[in-house]
Design an enzyme around this catalytic site. Sequence first.
Site, PDB file in Angstrom:
ATOM      1  N   HIS A 138     100.421  88.363  41.250  1.00 10.75           N
ATOM      2  CA  HIS A 138      99.842  87.079  41.567  1.00 10.75           C
ATOM      3  C   HIS A 138     101.298  86.081  41.938  1.00 10.75           C
ATOM      4  CE1 HIS A 138      95.748  86.643  39.193  1.00 10.75           C
ATOM      5  NE2 HIS A 138      95.870  88.079  39.699  1.00 10.75           N
ATOM      6  N   HIS A 261      93.643  97.347  39.033  1.00  8.71           N
ATOM      7  CA  HIS A 261      92.606  97.249  38.133  1.00  8.71           C
ATOM      8  C   HIS A 261      92.565  98.688  37.220  1.00  8.71           C
ATOM      9  CE1 HIS A 261      90.478  93.978  40.070  1.00  8.71           C
ATOM     10  NE2 HIS A 261      91.552  93.495  39.685  1.00  8.71           N
ATOM     11  N   TRP A 277      88.536  97.874  32.739  1.00  8.95           N
ATOM     12  CA  TRP A 277      87.821  98.627  33.857  1.00  8.95           C
ATOM     13  C   TRP A 277      87.810 100.234  33.562  1.00  8.95           C
ATOM     14  CZ3 TRP A 277      91.138  94.706  34.629  1.00  8.95           C
ATOM     15  CH2 TRP A 277      90.819  93.436  35.584  1.00  8.95           C
TER      16      TRP A 277
END
Length: 377
Positions: A138, A261, A277
């Site tokens: 991020h 993920h 996940w």
Amino acid sequence: MSFRAPNLIRSTVGRRAGQTLNLRSQVIRRRFATEGGPEITKPSAPRSSNTGYIFAGLGVAAVGAAYYFYGTGRTEHDSTNKADTVVREAVATVEAKTGLRRGKDEYQKVYNRIAETLDKEGYDDGSLAPVLLRLAWHASGTYSKADGTGGSNFATMRFKPEAEHSANNGLHVAREHMEKIKQEFPWISYGDLWTLGGVCAIQESGGPTIPWRPGRIDGYAAQVTPDGRLPDATQAQDHLRFIFNRMGFNDQEIVALSGAHAMGRCHPNRSGFDGPWTFSPVTFSNQYFALLRDEPWQWKKWTGPAQFEDKKTKTLMMLPTDMALVKDKSFKKYVDIYADNEEKFFSDFAKAFSKLIELGVPERQWAGEPWTMATSD
């Protein structure tokens, strides 16, 4: 950096360059209370054999800083920040060109210290690796190739506006943890620290070796990017392409980076979504792609945002953006490749992630080719 100096600068550059350098020294010593930034440690004295290079580099920076300070009509506060950024960029460039930057062994010590702190009993699945990976992602994924803003260079998530972007909910855990590492190694920039933390998280969790190099500098709140530059998990394939194409990624790289993920889970009090996940959320593998392609998925019946759950155990989840990867023909072919070939996924992910964490950093700030950091085992 080059520019046409106004007459005022030409006539007074020596005096005002000196004033700017003095301003720089004052800025370094104080805490940026209005910016929310940390205190910057005074750098150690350079080796005498390279002093001339440093003064030459800082002289160029001083002229640039003087131009911004005296020639643009900015407020004193804005000009001070801009001038200091110019000087920091110049220092990083001089370090890169003269060999003054710390060597790989010094950064390996930082890596090793991060690795020692990954395990945390009672936090999620017992590891901070997933949230450190998310922080690196991020902090870098805000880049826009159109105007060169965003990316990992200025570590602007340190400041409240970006820290409070909805996509960054929960990342205070990672930032606060890395602040402890920063206290042990105050010389490292936040951008270098956070991206190195992401590399460490991947490698120490069984993932591929990620090429990494230092050179990022710390910036100011004025360099925070607008909200909305990170992927919105509620969207579909068109949104993914819009977000990733803005950074310069193609379809193959989009799918490869989505493989992050494989690690971690969502939290209702952060993203609003819930669950992991994969069955091994602290292990980096291609399991994400295999499950995405091979497991039957259904909409989860609950009061939270729309997400999918696996029909068999109802313990796993996929986001709308995840399902877009198997619904889109171009994306799906890469999902198939990575589900069947973990080695290929690791290779492609390493290249794409290394590219991601270098976004927004001027080429002149790199000292050389990326390094391979040794894992703790």
